[in-house]
Motif scaffolding. Structure first.
Motif, PDB file in Angstrom:
ATOM      1  N   MET A  35      -8.207  -4.112  -4.883  1.00  0.00           N
ATOM      2  CA  MET A  35      -6.809  -4.334  -4.548  1.00  0.00           C
ATOM      3  C   MET A  35      -6.186  -3.147  -3.808  1.00  0.00           C
ATOM      4  O   MET A  35      -5.151  -3.294  -3.176  1.00  0.00           O
ATOM      5  CB  MET A  35      -5.990  -4.669  -5.806  1.00  0.00           C
ATOM      6  CG  MET A  35      -5.658  -3.483  -6.702  1.00  0.00           C
ATOM      7  SD  MET A  35      -7.059  -2.724  -7.568  1.00  0.00           S
ATOM      8  CE  MET A  35      -7.539  -4.000  -8.690  1.00  0.00           C
ATOM      9  N   VAL A  36      -6.822  -1.995  -3.851  1.00  0.00           N
ATOM     10  CA  VAL A  36      -6.276  -0.814  -3.172  1.00  0.00           C
ATOM     11  C   VAL A  36      -6.218  -1.039  -1.663  1.00  0.00           C
ATOM     12  O   VAL A  36      -5.298  -0.572  -0.993  1.00  0.00           O
ATOM     13  CB  VAL A  36      -7.089   0.452  -3.529  1.00  0.00           C
ATOM     14  CG1 VAL A  36      -6.653   1.645  -2.698  1.00  0.00           C
ATOM     15  CG2 VAL A  36      -6.954   0.759  -5.027  1.00  0.00           C
ATOM     16  N   ARG A  37      -7.163  -1.788  -1.122  1.00  0.00           N
ATOM     17  CA  ARG A  37      -7.196  -2.053   0.318  1.00  0.00           C
ATOM     18  C   ARG A  37      -5.874  -2.657   0.806  1.00  0.00           C
ATOM     19  O   ARG A  37      -5.370  -2.295   1.862  1.00  0.00           O
ATOM     20  CB  ARG A  37      -8.347  -3.001   0.652  1.00  0.00           C
ATOM     21  CG  ARG A  37      -8.497  -3.301   2.132  1.00  0.00           C
ATOM     22  CD  ARG A  37      -9.653  -4.263   2.429  1.00  0.00           C
ATOM     23  NE  ARG A  37     -10.886  -3.980   1.712  1.00  0.00           N
ATOM     24  CZ  ARG A  37     -11.764  -3.029   2.035  1.00  0.00           C
ATOM     25  NH1 ARG A  37     -11.538  -2.257   3.067  1.00  0.00           N
ATOM     26  NH2 ARG A  37     -12.868  -2.872   1.324  1.00  0.00           N
ATOM     27  N   ASP A  38      -5.299  -3.568   0.024  1.00  0.00           N
ATOM     28  CA  ASP A  38      -4.112  -4.300   0.459  1.00  0.00           C
ATOM     29  C   ASP A  38      -2.814  -3.843  -0.196  1.00  0.00           C
ATOM     30  O   ASP A  38      -1.769  -4.433   0.053  1.00  0.00           O
ATOM     31  CB  ASP A  38      -4.312  -5.795   0.185  1.00  0.00           C
ATOM     32  CG  ASP A  38      -5.507  -6.350   0.943  1.00  0.00           C
ATOM     33  OD1 ASP A  38      -5.672  -5.998   2.127  1.00  0.00           O
ATOM     34  OD2 ASP A  38      -6.292  -7.115   0.341  1.00  0.00           O
ATOM     35  N   CYS A  39      -2.860  -2.814  -1.012  1.00  0.00           N
ATOM     36  CA  CYS A  39      -1.638  -2.369  -1.676  1.00  0.00           C
ATOM     37  C   CYS A  39      -0.761  -1.577  -0.698  1.00  0.00           C
ATOM     38  O   CYS A  39      -1.225  -1.104   0.333  1.00  0.00           O
ATOM     39  CB  CYS A  39      -1.960  -1.530  -2.909  1.00  0.00           C
ATOM     40  SG  CYS A  39      -2.624   0.120  -2.592  1.00  0.00           S
ATOM     41  N   ALA A  40       0.506  -1.453  -1.040  1.00  0.00           N
ATOM     42  CA  ALA A  40       1.424  -0.672  -0.207  1.00  0.00           C
ATOM     43  C   ALA A  40       1.032   0.799  -0.222  1.00  0.00           C
ATOM     44  O   ALA A  40       1.020   1.472   0.820  1.00  0.00           O
ATOM     45  CB  ALA A  40       2.858  -0.851  -0.697  1.00  0.00           C
ATOM     46  N   VAL A 115      -6.726   5.687 -10.523  1.00  0.00           N
ATOM     47  CA  VAL A 115      -6.112   5.258  -9.268  1.00  0.00           C
ATOM     48  C   VAL A 115      -5.153   4.141  -9.657  1.00  0.00           C
ATOM     49  O   VAL A 115      -5.550   3.192 -10.328  1.00  0.00           O
ATOM     50  CB  VAL A 115      -7.151   4.686  -8.273  1.00  0.00           C
ATOM     51  CG1 VAL A 115      -6.467   4.162  -7.021  1.00  0.00           C
ATOM     52  CG2 VAL A 115      -8.206   5.724  -7.926  1.00  0.00           C
ATOM     53  N   ILE A 116      -3.898   4.271  -9.245  1.00  0.00           N
ATOM     54  CA  ILE A 116      -2.926   3.215  -9.518  1.00  0.00           C
ATOM     55  C   ILE A 116      -2.484   2.642  -8.181  1.00  0.00           C
ATOM     56  O   ILE A 116      -1.977   3.368  -7.328  1.00  0.00           O
ATOM     57  CB  ILE A 116      -1.709   3.736 -10.291  1.00  0.00           C
ATOM     58  CG1 ILE A 116      -2.142   4.456 -11.568  1.00  0.00           C
ATOM     59  CG2 ILE A 116      -0.767   2.582 -10.626  1.00  0.00           C
ATOM     60  CD1 ILE A 116      -1.010   5.126 -12.312  1.00  0.00           C
ATOM     61  N   SER A 117      -2.715   1.347  -7.994  1.00  0.00           N
ATOM     62  CA  SER A 117      -2.275   0.681  -6.767  1.00  0.00           C
ATOM     63  C   SER A 117      -0.898   0.078  -7.015  1.00  0.00           C
ATOM     64  O   SER A 117      -0.626  -0.453  -8.088  1.00  0.00           O
ATOM     65  CB  SER A 117      -3.268  -0.395  -6.337  1.00  0.00           C
ATOM     66  OG  SER A 117      -3.382  -1.377  -7.340  1.00  0.00           O
ATOM     67  N   PHE A 118      -0.024   0.180  -6.007  1.00  0.00           N
ATOM     68  CA  PHE A 118       1.335  -0.343  -6.112  1.00  0.00           C
ATOM     69  C   PHE A 118       1.627  -1.247  -4.931  1.00  0.00           C
ATOM     70  O   PHE A 118       1.174  -0.993  -3.817  1.00  0.00           O
ATOM     71  CB  PHE A 118       2.362   0.797  -6.122  1.00  0.00           C
ATOM     72  CG  PHE A 118       2.321   1.643  -7.349  1.00  0.00           C
ATOM     73  CD1 PHE A 118       2.941   1.230  -8.516  1.00  0.00           C
ATOM     74  CD2 PHE A 118       1.664   2.863  -7.343  1.00  0.00           C
ATOM     75  CE1 PHE A 118       2.908   2.012  -9.661  1.00  0.00           C
ATOM     76  CE2 PHE A 118       1.631   3.657  -8.478  1.00  0.00           C
ATOM     77  CZ  PHE A 118       2.259   3.239  -9.635  1.00  0.00           C
ATOM     78  N   GLY A 119       2.400  -2.283  -5.197  1.00  0.00           N
ATOM     79  CA  GLY A 119       2.807  -3.187  -4.130  1.00  0.00           C
ATOM     80  C   GLY A 119       3.615  -4.332  -4.687  1.00  0.00           C
ATOM     81  O   GLY A 119       3.996  -4.340  -5.865  1.00  0.00           O
ATOM     82  N   PHE A 120       3.887  -5.299  -3.833  1.00  0.00           N
ATOM     83  CA  PHE A 120       4.619  -6.484  -4.250  1.00  0.00           C
ATOM     84  C   PHE A 120       3.630  -7.502  -4.789  1.00  0.00           C
ATOM     85  O   PHE A 120       2.677  -7.863  -4.095  1.00  0.00           O
ATOM     86  CB  PHE A 120       5.413  -7.067  -3.076  1.00  0.00           C
ATOM     87  CG  PHE A 120       6.518  -6.152  -2.631  1.00  0.00           C
ATOM     88  CD1 PHE A 120       7.729  -6.116  -3.312  1.00  0.00           C
ATOM     89  CD2 PHE A 120       6.346  -5.309  -1.541  1.00  0.00           C
ATOM     90  CE1 PHE A 120       8.744  -5.269  -2.921  1.00  0.00           C
ATOM     91  CE2 PHE A 120       7.357  -4.454  -1.134  1.00  0.00           C
ATOM     92  CZ  PHE A 120       8.556  -4.431  -1.827  1.00  0.00           C
ATOM     93  N   PRO A 121       3.821  -7.962  -6.018  1.00  0.00           N
ATOM     94  CA  PRO A 121       2.872  -8.910  -6.595  1.00  0.00           C
ATOM     95  C   PRO A 121       2.879 -10.240  -5.850  1.00  0.00           C
ATOM     96  O   PRO A 121       3.917 -10.681  -5.366  1.00  0.00           O
ATOM     97  CB  PRO A 121       3.359  -9.093  -8.028  1.00  0.00           C
ATOM     98  CG  PRO A 121       4.650  -8.385  -8.149  1.00  0.00           C
ATOM     99  CD  PRO A 121       4.905  -7.620  -6.906  1.00  0.00           C
TER     100      PRO A 121
END
Length: 141
Positions: A35-40, A115-121
């Motif tokens: 999911m890191v690839r597409d996170c903000a 590693v913490i990925s952040f973004g819009f769910p």
């Protein structure tokens, strides 16, 4: 950085990753970080071994606790803002720490915890009910 910290050591360092090539490298390096690839953006939470007391350097000290508390604060703040976050563990696996350290060119005093990925769910997920009264004792076991 408002998290509790043992003896106020504040032995944390945060690497904010916004560069797409780095996000791709992290995503490719571990099977559970796709999911890191597409996170903000992602945050790599590291412990700074130079900030530990001399005696703590020998046995590890409390840096993992301090960094975990800071990580949870970030996840809670993200949720309060309507963002999503996913914690991906790196520590204590030496090979994971070495791979991530190489990707980010971390100095030897920084040990990556997660590693913490952040973004819009993409969707809303109902909270999981993990309450188990058998895991709680009162006053004595």
């Amino acid at each position: 950085m408002a998290a509790p910290t043992a003896a106020n050591q504040q032995a944390w360092h945060f690497v904010v990753v916004t560069d797409q090539e780095l996000k791709d490298s992290i995503s490719d390096a571990f099977q559970w970080t796709k999911m890191v690839r597409d996170c903000a953006f992602a945050v790599v939470v590291c412990g700074d071994m130079l900030k530990l007391f001399d005696g703590d350097r020998k046995d590890g000290g409390f840096w993992t606790l301090d960094c975990s508390a800071a990580s949870e604060n970030m996840l809670l703040a993200a949720h309060a803002l309507g963002l999503g976050g996913v914690w991906c563990g790196i520590y204590p696996e030496e090979d994971r720490m070495a791979r991530l350290s190489a990707i980010l060119n971390l100095p030897s005093n920084l040990r990556p915890l997660n590693v913490i990925s952040f973004g819009f769910p993409e969707s809303t997920v109902a909270p999981k009910d993990k309450w188990d009264p058998l895991k709680v004792s009162y006053n004595r076991f």
